[in-house]
Design a protein around this motif. Structure first.
Motif, PDB file in Angstrom:
ATOM      1  N   UNK A  91     -29.150   3.491 -26.021  1.00 40.19           N
ATOM      2  CA  UNK A  91     -30.363   2.532 -25.988  1.00 40.19           C
ATOM      3  C   UNK A  91     -30.367   1.855 -27.331  1.00 40.19           C
ATOM      4  N   UNK A  92     -30.146   2.291 -28.368  1.00 36.87           N
ATOM      5  CA  UNK A  92     -30.250   1.769 -29.670  1.00 36.87           C
ATOM      6  C   UNK A  92     -28.971   0.815 -29.689  1.00 36.87           C
ATOM      7  N   UNK A  93     -27.797   1.334 -29.046  1.00 36.90           N
ATOM      8  CA  UNK A  93     -26.486   0.359 -29.256  1.00 36.90           C
ATOM      9  C   UNK A  93     -26.859  -0.798 -28.264  1.00 36.90           C
ATOM     10  N   UNK A  94     -27.362  -0.704 -27.162  1.00 34.53           N
ATOM     11  CA  UNK A  94     -27.620  -1.814 -26.256  1.00 34.53           C
ATOM     12  C   UNK A  94     -28.695  -2.927 -27.007  1.00 34.53           C
ATOM     13  N   UNK A  97     -26.922  -4.620 -29.870  1.00 31.73           N
ATOM     14  CA  UNK A  97     -26.246  -5.623 -29.396  1.00 31.73           C
ATOM     15  C   UNK A  97     -26.905  -6.974 -29.194  1.00 31.73           C
ATOM     16  N   UNK A  98     -28.158  -6.792 -28.460  1.00 31.63           N
ATOM     17  CA  UNK A  98     -28.613  -8.062 -28.199  1.00 31.63           C
ATOM     18  C   UNK A  98     -29.341  -8.662 -29.509  1.00 31.63           C
ATOM     19  N   UNK A 106     -31.352 -15.282 -26.923  1.00 29.31           N
ATOM     20  CA  UNK A 106     -32.424 -15.542 -27.832  1.00 29.31           C
ATOM     21  C   UNK A 106     -31.824 -16.061 -29.216  1.00 29.31           C
ATOM     22  N   UNK A 107     -30.782 -16.832 -29.177  1.00 31.13           N
ATOM     23  CA  UNK A 107     -30.496 -17.532 -30.389  1.00 31.13           C
ATOM     24  C   UNK A 107     -31.509 -18.566 -30.938  1.00 31.13           C
ATOM     25  N   UNK A 108     -32.333 -19.014 -30.360  1.00 26.57           N
ATOM     26  CA  UNK A 108     -33.299 -19.857 -31.166  1.00 26.57           C
ATOM     27  C   UNK A 108     -34.599 -18.913 -31.629  1.00 26.57           C
ATOM     28  N   UNK A 109     -34.405 -17.735 -31.326  1.00 25.98           N
ATOM     29  CA  UNK A 109     -35.595 -16.815 -31.938  1.00 25.98           C
ATOM     30  C   UNK A 109     -35.026 -15.963 -32.804  1.00 25.98           C
ATOM     31  N   UNK A 117     -33.119  -5.567 -33.972  1.00 28.68           N
ATOM     32  CA  UNK A 117     -32.138  -5.033 -34.943  1.00 28.68           C
ATOM     33  C   UNK A 117     -33.103  -3.674 -35.712  1.00 28.68           C
ATOM     34  N   UNK A 118     -34.293  -4.001 -35.964  1.00 27.79           N
ATOM     35  CA  UNK A 118     -35.098  -2.897 -36.651  1.00 27.79           C
ATOM     36  C   UNK A 118     -35.645  -1.890 -35.464  1.00 27.79           C
ATOM     37  N   UNK A 119     -35.732  -2.308 -34.205  1.00 31.49           N
ATOM     38  CA  UNK A 119     -36.024  -1.476 -33.195  1.00 31.49           C
ATOM     39  C   UNK A 119     -34.796  -0.438 -32.911  1.00 31.49           C
TER      40      UNK A 119
END
Length: 188
Positions: A91-94, A97-98, A106-109, A117-119
């Motif tokens: 789950x953390x890997x997925x 990756x996002x 979500x490039x604009x966010x 990443x922190x999650x």
């Protein structure tokens, strides 16, 4: 610099997750260490016990009766902790990756990507703790079993040490923990 750090973190997370998965699936958590003639190589795992004949390389494995059967506590606890660690690491890997900057999602966010990443780092830290507890639990139980037999002068002919699967579980857990530290501390 941030992109290189993210790729390094993702690579470390991927390798660590694979180590955890391999440790869970493989069957050499305990290996015999007393076979002075080196006729056979015995491994015990979480799911089965295997014996390899060293002369001709023939390997035979005995599956444990059932997942729900009465097993020693070390097997049940290690299975549970490692399966949970595997799921959390996946789950953390997925999530990681996002959250990578090179992914268009979500490039604009950018603040949302940072939160992803922190999650992922928090999820990986929980998974790493569970994996490390499971691996160390098994290793300590193997050591205590051996120490009890030695203290009572009981020799059964087979003496077990930690197998490569146990070390792989520990390495994967430590790698996940290092990844979580990098994700939560260094990407800001």
């Amino acid at each position: 610099m941030k992109a290189a750090l993210q790729m390094t973190v993702f690579g470390l997370a991927l390798v660590s997750t694979l180590f955890l998965l391999l440790a869970t699936c493989t069957d050499c958590w305990m290996v015999n260490a007393d076979d002075s003639l080196e006729v056979s190589h015995k491994c015990r795992g979480l799911w089965r016990e295997c014996v390899t004949n060293m002369q001709d390389g023939v390997r035979t494995c005995d599956q444990y009766d059932s997942i729900l059967a009465d097993h020693p506590v070390k097997i049940v606890v290690t299975r549970t902790l490692l399966i949970t660690a595997d799921l959390l690491a996946g789950l953390a890997l997925a999530t990681l990756l996002l959250g990578l900057d090179c992914i268009k999602f979500l490039r604009e966010e950018p603040h949302v990507k940072l939160k992803l990443c922190c999650g992922a780092g928090v999820i990986l830290s929980i998974g790493s703790i569970l994996g490390l507890v499971g691996s160390v639990w098994y290793a300590v139980d193997v050591y205590m079993e051996r120490a009890m037999l030695v203290s009572r002068n009981v020799f059964l002919g087979v003496h077990y040490d930690f197998g490569w699967s146990c070390w792989l579980g520990m390495a994967g857990s430590v790698g996940c923990f290092l990844t979580s530290v990098l994700l939560t501390c260094c990407l800001h």
